[in-house]
Motif scaffolding. Sequence first.
Motif, PDB file in Angstrom:
ATOM      1  N   ALA A  20      19.273  -8.046  -7.863  1.00 13.03           N
ATOM      2  CA  ALA A  20      19.160  -9.385  -7.148  1.00 13.03           C
ATOM      3  C   ALA A  20      18.844  -9.232  -5.761  1.00 13.03           C
ATOM      4  N   PRO A  21      18.344  -9.677  -4.957  1.00 17.12           N
ATOM      5  CA  PRO A  21      18.019  -9.592  -3.379  1.00 17.12           C
ATOM      6  C   PRO A  21      19.269  -9.847  -2.616  1.00 17.12           C
ATOM      7  N   VAL A  22      20.533  -9.527  -2.970  1.00 20.88           N
ATOM      8  CA  VAL A  22      21.720  -9.753  -2.280  1.00 20.88           C
ATOM      9  C   VAL A  22      22.357  -8.665  -1.755  1.00 20.88           C
ATOM     10  N   SER A  23      22.010  -7.539  -1.917  1.00 23.66           N
ATOM     11  CA  SER A  23      22.782  -6.476  -1.470  1.00 23.66           C
ATOM     12  C   SER A  23      24.011  -5.962  -2.440  1.00 23.66           C
ATOM     13  N   SER A  24      23.796  -5.016  -3.465  1.00 27.78           N
ATOM     14  CA  SER A  24      24.858  -4.665  -4.167  1.00 27.78           C
ATOM     15  C   SER A  24      25.935  -3.829  -3.367  1.00 27.78           C
ATOM     16  N   THR A  25      25.634  -2.878  -2.396  1.00 32.53           N
ATOM     17  CA  THR A  25      26.247  -2.039  -1.616  1.00 32.53           C
ATOM     18  C   THR A  25      27.139  -2.828  -0.720  1.00 32.53           C
ATOM     19  N   LEU A  81      14.450  -0.595   5.158  1.00 31.00           N
ATOM     20  CA  LEU A  81      15.382  -1.447   5.946  1.00 31.00           C
ATOM     21  C   LEU A  81      16.732  -1.276   4.853  1.00 31.00           C
ATOM     22  N   SER A  82      16.561  -1.089   3.786  1.00 31.63           N
ATOM     23  CA  SER A  82      17.892  -0.914   2.832  1.00 31.63           C
ATOM     24  C   SER A  82      18.769   0.158   3.147  1.00 31.63           C
ATOM     25  N   LEU A  83      18.073   1.165   3.686  1.00 31.84           N
ATOM     26  CA  LEU A  83      19.281   2.426   4.185  1.00 31.84           C
ATOM     27  C   LEU A  83      20.381   1.353   4.867  1.00 31.84           C
ATOM     28  N   TRP A  84      20.007   0.324   5.466  1.00 30.82           N
ATOM     29  CA  TRP A  84      21.198  -0.415   6.174  1.00 30.82           C
ATOM     30  C   TRP A  84      21.948  -1.206   5.024  1.00 30.82           C
ATOM     31  N   SER A  85      23.345  -0.724   4.926  1.00 30.50           N
ATOM     32  CA  SER A  85      24.056  -1.336   3.554  1.00 30.50           C
ATOM     33  C   SER A  85      24.141  -2.989   4.030  1.00 30.50           C
ATOM     34  N   GLY A  86      23.774  -3.542   3.079  1.00 27.46           N
ATOM     35  CA  GLY A  86      23.734  -5.127   3.319  1.00 27.46           C
ATOM     36  C   GLY A  86      22.404  -5.780   3.382  1.00 27.46           C
ATOM     37  N   PHE A  87      21.365  -4.778   3.430  1.00 30.35           N
ATOM     38  CA  PHE A  87      20.101  -5.423   3.582  1.00 30.35           C
ATOM     39  C   PHE A  87      19.576  -5.710   2.143  1.00 30.35           C
ATOM     40  N   SER A  88      19.863  -4.749   1.235  1.00 28.43           N
ATOM     41  CA  SER A  88      19.391  -5.243   0.008  1.00 28.43           C
ATOM     42  C   SER A  88      18.064  -4.268  -0.380  1.00 28.43           C
ATOM     43  N   ARG A  89      18.129  -3.347  -1.081  1.00 26.68           N
ATOM     44  CA  ARG A  89      16.837  -2.608  -1.605  1.00 26.68           C
ATOM     45  C   ARG A  89      15.818  -3.525  -2.394  1.00 26.68           C
ATOM     46  N   SER A  90      16.174  -4.259  -3.364  1.00 26.68           N
ATOM     47  CA  SER A  90      15.467  -5.157  -3.861  1.00 26.68           C
ATOM     48  C   SER A  90      14.913  -6.205  -3.077  1.00 26.68           C
ATOM     49  N   GLY A  91      15.626  -6.791  -2.295  1.00 19.43           N
ATOM     50  CA  GLY A  91      15.214  -7.802  -1.292  1.00 19.43           C
ATOM     51  C   GLY A  91      14.369  -7.271  -0.233  1.00 19.43           C
ATOM     52  N   SER A  92      14.525  -6.067   0.222  1.00 19.43           N
ATOM     53  CA  SER A  92      13.451  -5.402   1.261  1.00 19.43           C
ATOM     54  C   SER A  92      12.352  -5.275   0.639  1.00 19.43           C
TER      55      SER A  92
END
Length: 271
Positions: free
Chosen positions: A19-24, A158-169
């Motif tokens: 989900a685009p909410v950032s698992s990390t 952008l998802s390299l920044w934790s909290g950004f979300s890989r799926s969201g980006s």
Amino acid sequence: MFLFIAIILGAVEGLTEFAPVSSTGHLILVGNLLHFTGNTASAFEVIIQLGSIMAVVVLYWKRLWSLFGFYRNVPKSGPSHLNLLHIIVAGIPAGILGILLKDFITSKLFSPVSVLVALVIGGIVMIFAEWVAGRRPGKGTTQVSYLQAFVIGLFQVLSLWSGFSRSGSTMSGGLIAGVERKTAAEFSFILAVPMMFGASGVEVVKDLSIIRANLPFFIIGFIVAFIVALFAIVFFMRLLRRYTLVPFAVYRFILAAVFALAMFLLPGLFS
């Protein structure tokens, strides 16, 4: 207590990985809330992420095989005419920058405060992507070109920044590049398999001694994440038939606000 932590964090990972909410971001916030941090926590996060990615392998095995030309009878919905080159093109930007900036990322972009900022900025990017998609005639293409794959790969950085979300980006990148929402989501899932296996494989080798010392704990987390992710992916794809990414962006804003308030009022929870 360790069983409780394994189940909770495994469920959080399974629910939020795709989900685009950032698992990390969720794992960092919940881990700090449970006072579960340090090397064991980092190794545990890698293992449960592997559990989630195995759910994609199970659900999308036909598409994954088709990338290598071994299986042609893939479903007509979702991204069509994909091959391995699409995945390589999309994976290059984050792969290169992830290696070059590894020390900076781990030292600066994994704190709870950094995650909260990324949740908000990521939500804004998702709303912007939906605005761009809404101004485009039609729903977008179901065929991902190499140029669109590269654009999605740039957004994956952008998802390299934790909290950004890989799926969201990646989904935001897909919408901006002109890809239909469901197609962008499935391409994001497929792209996650080699990216996460590659990154996680390196970490597993590095943390092998920690994993061996806590094997039952890690196995429980892996299984929970795998099972929860199976259901979460199916449910999320059904949601995308009815809703845009905007509700997920709003959830990110609310989550960031709640944790920011908790950190301000109860700082001991995150010490």
